[in-house]
Design an enzyme around this catalytic site. Structure first.
Site, short mmCIF file in Angstrom:
data_model
loop_
_atom_site.label_atom_id
_atom_site.label_comp_id
_atom_site.label_asym_id
_atom_site.label_seq_id
_atom_site.Cartn_x
_atom_site.Cartn_y
_atom_site.Cartn_z
N TYR A 49 0.84 -1.21 0.00
CA TYR A 49 0.00 0.00 0.00
C TYR A 49 0.87 1.26 0.00
O TYR A 49 0.56 2.22 0.70
CB TYR A 49 -0.94 -0.02 1.21
N PHE A 57 -4.59 7.81 7.75
CA PHE A 57 -5.30 6.58 8.12
C PHE A 57 -4.48 5.32 7.88
O PHE A 57 -4.98 4.21 8.11
CB PHE A 57 -6.65 6.50 7.40
N ARG A 85 -12.25 -6.48 -10.23
CA ARG A 85 -12.58 -5.16 -9.66
C ARG A 85 -14.09 -4.90 -9.76
O ARG A 85 -14.68 -4.31 -8.86
CB ARG A 85 -11.81 -4.04 -10.37
N THR A 91 -13.93 1.14 -3.90
CA THR A 91 -13.31 1.20 -2.57
C THR A 91 -14.29 1.70 -1.51
O THR A 91 -14.36 1.13 -0.41
CB THR A 91 -12.09 2.16 -2.61
N ARG A 102 -18.40 -5.73 -2.07
CA ARG A 102 -18.38 -4.65 -1.08
C ARG A 102 -19.79 -4.06 -0.89
O ARG A 102 -20.18 -3.70 0.21
CB ARG A 102 -17.38 -3.58 -1.51
N HIS A 115 -9.12 -7.42 -1.66
CA HIS A 115 -8.20 -6.66 -2.51
C HIS A 115 -8.15 -7.32 -3.88
O HIS A 115 -8.14 -8.54 -3.99
CB HIS A 115 -6.78 -6.69 -1.91
O1 CDP Z 1 -8.68 -1.58 -2.28
P1 CDP Z 1 -8.81 -0.58 -3.40
O2 CDP Z 1 -7.84 -0.81 -4.53
O3 CDP Z 1 -10.24 -0.45 -3.87
O4 CDP Z 1 -8.48 0.88 -2.77
P2 CDP Z 1 -7.09 1.60 -2.49
O5 CDP Z 1 -7.33 3.05 -2.75
O6 CDP Z 1 -5.96 0.94 -3.19
O7 CDP Z 1 -6.92 1.45 -0.92
C1 CDP Z 1 -6.45 0.26 -0.36
C2 CDP Z 1 -7.22 -0.02 0.92
O8 CDP Z 1 -6.92 0.97 1.90
C3 CDP Z 1 -8.74 0.03 0.79
O9 CDP Z 1 -9.27 -1.15 0.25
C4 CDP Z 1 -9.15 0.23 2.23
O10 CDP Z 1 -9.06 -0.98 2.97
C5 CDP Z 1 -8.04 1.17 2.73
N1 CDP Z 1 -8.46 2.59 2.66
C6 CDP Z 1 -8.94 3.23 3.80
O11 CDP Z 1 -8.98 2.61 4.86
N2 CDP Z 1 -9.33 4.54 3.76
C7 CDP Z 1 -9.27 5.23 2.60
N3 CDP Z 1 -9.66 6.53 2.57
C8 CDP Z 1 -8.78 4.62 1.43
C9 CDP Z 1 -8.38 3.28 1.49
MG MG Z 2 -5.80 -0.59 -4.58
#
Ligand code: CDP
Ligand code: MG
Length: 132
Positions: A49, A57, A85, A91, A102, A115
């Site tokens: 990440y 956060f 996806r 997300t 989700r 993920h």
């Molecule tokens: O998982 P995804 O690719 O949809 O989103 P990402 O932007 O790559 O973020 C990875 C993960 O971080 C998310 O799936 C959430 O678990 C966490 N996250 C969060 O807790 N708060 C945010 N504002 C954005 C992401």
């Molecule tokens: Mg991601």
């Protein structure tokens, strides 16, 4: 055939949604070609990440993602990266439609069950990261 990296997060394991989520992936026609249970650490999460490591956060993400085992998978099929996806939903759980993983099961920004790699290029990097 395209490959993507999928990871079922600790909430999926705790809530016993692993079977439900894998079932959706299989029913859509994808093949699970590798699968293993893992415990992640902060170092690996900072890499995985990296785009979020500077966010306020991020500690919450680490806390959550190290709270229990995750299940990593290599998933293969036509258009697997974008297709997974779509099955996941966006997300933000509030924007995720019913019918998506989700949209059906998440009600929290961090604890969102699954993920999936966001590009073919990242899929190969993530497969290498988690499966060597
Ligand atoms: O998982 P995804 O690719 O949809 O989103 P990402 O932007 O790559 O973020 C990875 C993960 O971080 C998310 O799936 C959430 O678990 C966490 N996250 C969060 O807790 N708060 C945010 N504002 C954005 C992401
Ligand atoms: Mg991601």
């Amino acid at each position: 055939m395209e490959r993507t990296y999928v990871m079922l997060k600790p909430d999926a394991v705790k809530r016993k949604l692993v079977g439900e989520i894998i079932s959706r992936i299989e029913k859509k026609g994808y093949n699970i070609v590798e699968m293993k249970t893992m415990y992640l650490n902060e170092e690996l999460l900072k890499e995985h990440y990296a785009h979020l490591a500077d966010k306020p956060f991020f500690p919450e993400i680490v806390q959550f993602m190290t709270s229990g085992p995750v299940i990593g998978m290599i998933v293969e099929g036509n258009d697997a990266v974008a297709g997974i996806r779509r099955l996941m939903g966006p997300t933000n759980w509030q924007e995720a439609s019913p019918g998506t993983i989700r949209g059906d099961f998440a009600n929290n920004m961090t604890e969102n069950l699954i993920h999936g790699s966001d590009s073919v290029e990242n899929a190969e990097i993530e497969i290498k990261r988690f499966f060597g």
